[in-house]
Design a protein around this motif. Structure first.
Motif, PDB file in Angstrom:
ATOM      1  N   UNK A  41      -1.999  14.887   9.970  1.00  0.00           N
ATOM      2  CA  UNK A  41      -2.747  14.732  11.226  1.00  0.00           C
ATOM      3  C   UNK A  41      -4.093  14.046  11.018  1.00  0.00           C
ATOM      4  N   UNK A  42      -4.652  14.147   9.828  1.00  0.00           N
ATOM      5  CA  UNK A  42      -5.960  13.548   9.560  1.00  0.00           C
ATOM      6  C   UNK A  42      -5.899  12.029   9.383  1.00  0.00           C
ATOM      7  N   UNK A  43      -4.707  11.492   9.220  1.00  0.00           N
ATOM      8  CA  UNK A  43      -4.561  10.056   8.985  1.00  0.00           C
ATOM      9  C   UNK A  43      -4.666   9.270  10.284  1.00  0.00           C
ATOM     10  N   UNK A  44      -5.292   8.114  10.195  1.00  0.00           N
ATOM     11  CA  UNK A  44      -5.326   7.189  11.331  1.00  0.00           C
ATOM     12  C   UNK A  44      -4.622   5.917  10.897  1.00  0.00           C
ATOM     13  N   UNK A  45      -3.845   5.361  11.771  1.00  0.00           N
ATOM     14  CA  UNK A  45      -3.112   4.142  11.450  1.00  0.00           C
ATOM     15  C   UNK A  45      -1.731   4.441  10.908  1.00  0.00           C
ATOM     16  N   UNK A  46      -1.033   3.385  10.501  1.00  0.00           N
ATOM     17  CA  UNK A  46       0.344   3.525  10.033  1.00  0.00           C
ATOM     18  C   UNK A  46       0.452   4.318   8.724  1.00  0.00           C
ATOM     19  N   UNK A  47       1.598   4.963   8.566  1.00  0.00           N
ATOM     20  CA  UNK A  47       1.930   5.675   7.334  1.00  0.00           C
ATOM     21  C   UNK A  47       3.147   4.993   6.721  1.00  0.00           C
ATOM     22  N   UNK A  48       3.057   4.636   5.451  1.00  0.00           N
ATOM     23  CA  UNK A  48       4.183   4.044   4.719  1.00  0.00           C
ATOM     24  C   UNK A  48       4.822   5.153   3.890  1.00  0.00           C
TER      25      UNK A  48
END
Length: 103
Positions: free
Chosen positions: A26-33
């Motif tokens: 949840x803390x990530x912003x933008x795409x996840x690979x």
């Protein structure tokens, strides 16, 4: 550090999701690979992921034992990692189109 995302609870015969791992996502912003490795027990999946991490992050350094900072591996027939795991410190990478993603 590797974090367990989903585990199977033997008592309830159901799956449980780790709130700590969900908070990382949840803390990530933008795409996840996503890098997914699957297969039978004791076939080198954690070893392969550790090799990939070494390429992306560099060699392990510092006072902590290696096992506490990467995916656990062992020399016995007993599995070290069961269920779904993720790397708890996402690694930013630039895609060919210039966009940043988290591996």
């Amino acid at each position: 550090m590797a974090s367990e995302l989903v585990r199977f609870n033997e008592e309830t015969k159901g799956f449980e999701v780790s709130s700590q791992a969900v908070n990382v996502l949840r803390s990530l912003t933008g795409p996840i690979c996503v890098v997914a490795v699957c297969g039978r027990a004791r076939q080198g999946k954690s070893f392969l992921l550790n090799q990939l991490l070494a390429r992306l992050q560099g060699p392990v350094t510092g006072p902590q034992p290696t096992a506490s900072r990467r995916f656990a591996v062992g020399s016995t027939v007993k599995p070290c990692t069961k269920g779904l795991w993720l790397w708890s410190r996402p690694i930013p990478r630039r895609l060919p189109n210039g966009q940043t993603c988290h591996v």
